[in-house]
Design an enzyme around this catalytic site. Sequence first.
Site, short mmCIF file in Angstrom:
data_model
loop_
_atom_site.label_atom_id
_atom_site.label_comp_id
_atom_site.label_asym_id
_atom_site.label_seq_id
_atom_site.Cartn_x
_atom_site.Cartn_y
_atom_site.Cartn_z
N CYS A 46 0.84 -1.22 0.00
CA CYS A 46 0.00 0.00 0.00
C CYS A 46 0.86 1.25 0.00
CB CYS A 46 -0.91 0.02 1.23
SG CYS A 46 -1.98 -1.41 1.34
C1 BEZ Z 1 0.59 -4.64 1.81
O1 BEZ Z 1 0.06 -3.59 1.49
O2 BEZ Z 1 1.79 -4.77 1.75
C2 BEZ Z 1 -0.24 -5.79 2.27
C3 BEZ Z 1 -1.43 -5.57 2.92
C4 BEZ Z 1 -2.17 -6.65 3.36
C5 BEZ Z 1 -1.70 -7.95 3.13
C6 BEZ Z 1 -0.52 -8.15 2.44
C7 BEZ Z 1 0.23 -7.07 2.00
#
Ligand code: BEZ
Length: 213
Positions: A46
């Site tokens: 994200c």
């Molecule tokens: C991420 O944004 O890195 C992420 C968020 C939830 C689960 C796996 C990765």
Amino acid sequence: MATLRLGDEAPNFTAQTTEGEINFHEWLGDSWGVLFSHPADYTPVCTTELGTVSKYTEEFNKRNTKVMALSVDGLASHKDWIKDINETQATTVNFPIIADEDRKVSGLYDMIHPNADSKHTVRSVFVIGDDKKIKLTITYPASTGRNFDELLRVIDSLQLTQYHSVATPANWNNGDDCVIAPSISSEDAKTKFPKGFKELKPYLRMTPQPNLN
Ligand code: BEZ
């Protein structure tokens, strides 16, 4: 809430965001919009996604498109996390992020897919036209960061095909030849497409992109 489908009106809402309280339809005004959700603040994928989108501001502006993100974390968390995004992605986040703690907006847009994650939003993307209708939906899992070049490519296609009687073929990019919409007869195509067209089959006719000089 029923699943939102292409052509449906994008549901309106009022939400708390990092840029204050926003009424979605008023904020959109006459622009196109992208509403996209991410699973959680302070997560690696994200962080790269929101950094990337803020670096694409000029590209979204060129397309008269406003961008709004959402996660179910709170405002204080969003604001603190933005500092990390700015630092690690060498950018300045310049679009609102909805703090959807009560899951009101995620519910309206069906962004929580309980068999994937019961509490957090998946990576949903909605492109909304200047008529407030949903033009595109894409859903990615949490583990896969989105390709925002693809999103710009689709917006180019959506905006082109809204105003010209063409469709865009596989792997089309802005500037490539287009296909003439099946609803246009080859007789009418002669006047509608002054740059000419190639008829490979009666139903497969290629023409230079009509909105370029
Ligand atoms: C991420 O944004 O890195 C992420 C968020 C939830 C689960 C796996 C990765």
